[in-house]
Design an enzyme around this catalytic site. Sequence first.
Site, PDB file in Angstrom:
ATOM      1  N   CYS A   3       0.838  -1.203   0.000  1.00  0.00           N
ATOM      2  CA  CYS A   3       0.000   0.000   0.000  1.00  0.00           C
ATOM      3  C   CYS A   3       0.871   1.251   0.000  1.00  0.00           C
ATOM      4  CB  CYS A   3      -0.922  -0.018   1.205  1.00  0.00           C
ATOM      5  SG  CYS A   3      -1.966   1.422   1.309  1.00  0.00           S
ATOM      6  N   CYS A  51      -4.347  -1.570   5.511  1.00  0.00           N
ATOM      7  CA  CYS A  51      -3.956  -0.201   5.222  1.00  0.00           C
ATOM      8  C   CYS A  51      -5.113   0.628   4.647  1.00  0.00           C
ATOM      9  CB  CYS A  51      -2.811  -0.275   4.219  1.00  0.00           C
ATOM     10  SG  CYS A  51      -2.449   1.251   3.419  1.00  0.00           S
TER      11      CYS A  51
END
Length: 395
Positions: A100, A200
Amino acid sequence: MKRVVVGLSGGVDSSVAAYLLKEQGYEVIGLFMKNWHDDSVTISDECPWLEDSNDALLVAEKLGIPFQTVDLSEQYKERIVDYMFNEYKNGRTPNPDVLCNREIKFDVFMKIALSLGADYVATGHYCRKGTLEKDGKEIYQLLAGVDGNKDQSYFLCQLSQEQLAKSLFPIGELTKPQVREIAAQMDLVTAEKKDSQGLCFIGKVRLPEFLQQQLQPKEGIIIEIAADDSIYSLPKPKFELKEDQLEFEAQPLSYTSSMGKIVGKHQGAHYFTIGQRKGLNVGGTKEGLFIIATDVENNIIYTGQGASHPGLFRKVLKIMSHEVHWIREDLRLKTNETMKVMARIRYRQPLQNATLHHTKDGLYVVFDEPQSAITPGQFVSWHLGEELLGSGVIS
């Protein structure tokens, strides 16, 4: 006045990061990333991103900075979620947080920020950025956060020089309690807010359920391998070449169903990961069962009793050439070169002594001591002192 776009997540860390930057005289813009709105995958009954974006908005209002939301859910699905499913399906365990940062926060998000005329992007990570000059060129360093308990440099182990050049980490010099104290003094709505544990920027995802909705359950057997099995005492072959020895030692052991006894059933080998202890639902063993290997092709899980079972430990891992990443390109090893480093194979693991060996086939990380649960698909990072030099995907 330099312009900084802060990724406001609705948590205390990014809130304080924005406040500190404003204090330092930057022109600060808050941007909230919306990375998810696929209701076909029920994540949980809560809607965390709505609550988080409201908190981010309240923080921006309090600090008197412009705020907007950007929808990156399409890119997130493509670059993170699809990749994760693919990895799990192939029996590897991905790390969505590292991805991420590389793919979303410091790529898609950073490009949006730069298009808004930003000079920098800032996040609430507990890490620091250093600069040094070498051959007349500026080189950026990724350094550990001052709070040893919260150091998050591992999650940024895939960043590049270009990304670091445009990044700021305002809270890297602070400890978590200091960050909470500043938020409380400023009366920020996030001061007491618990840290998010989810994927995330998506919020609370229960990984097994999330995966089960995409990967079909398929019943298979759980096999227990005894700690004194002969596979653990086989004589090592003699090697002419160091490379062949490293390749041999980096290979996980191959188990067959005839080696052990069936102790239970599972709903799909691809839901499980090496070193995992929970979720097997097998009782009656003297010590807890740990997963020592998964065979997704034949849908078998191999287990061993206790945290010191020999099937959990290895000293050597390999990274394929195309998955070796150096933040410090200037220190990249050439073929047949070695380097003594400290390394870790998961977040929060204490750094371990190791040696890197660069060969024509890839990079080997050889640890001084055997490591528990080296897991394909996860990231290994290597460090000198406080600096993270590079990382790679464990093959």
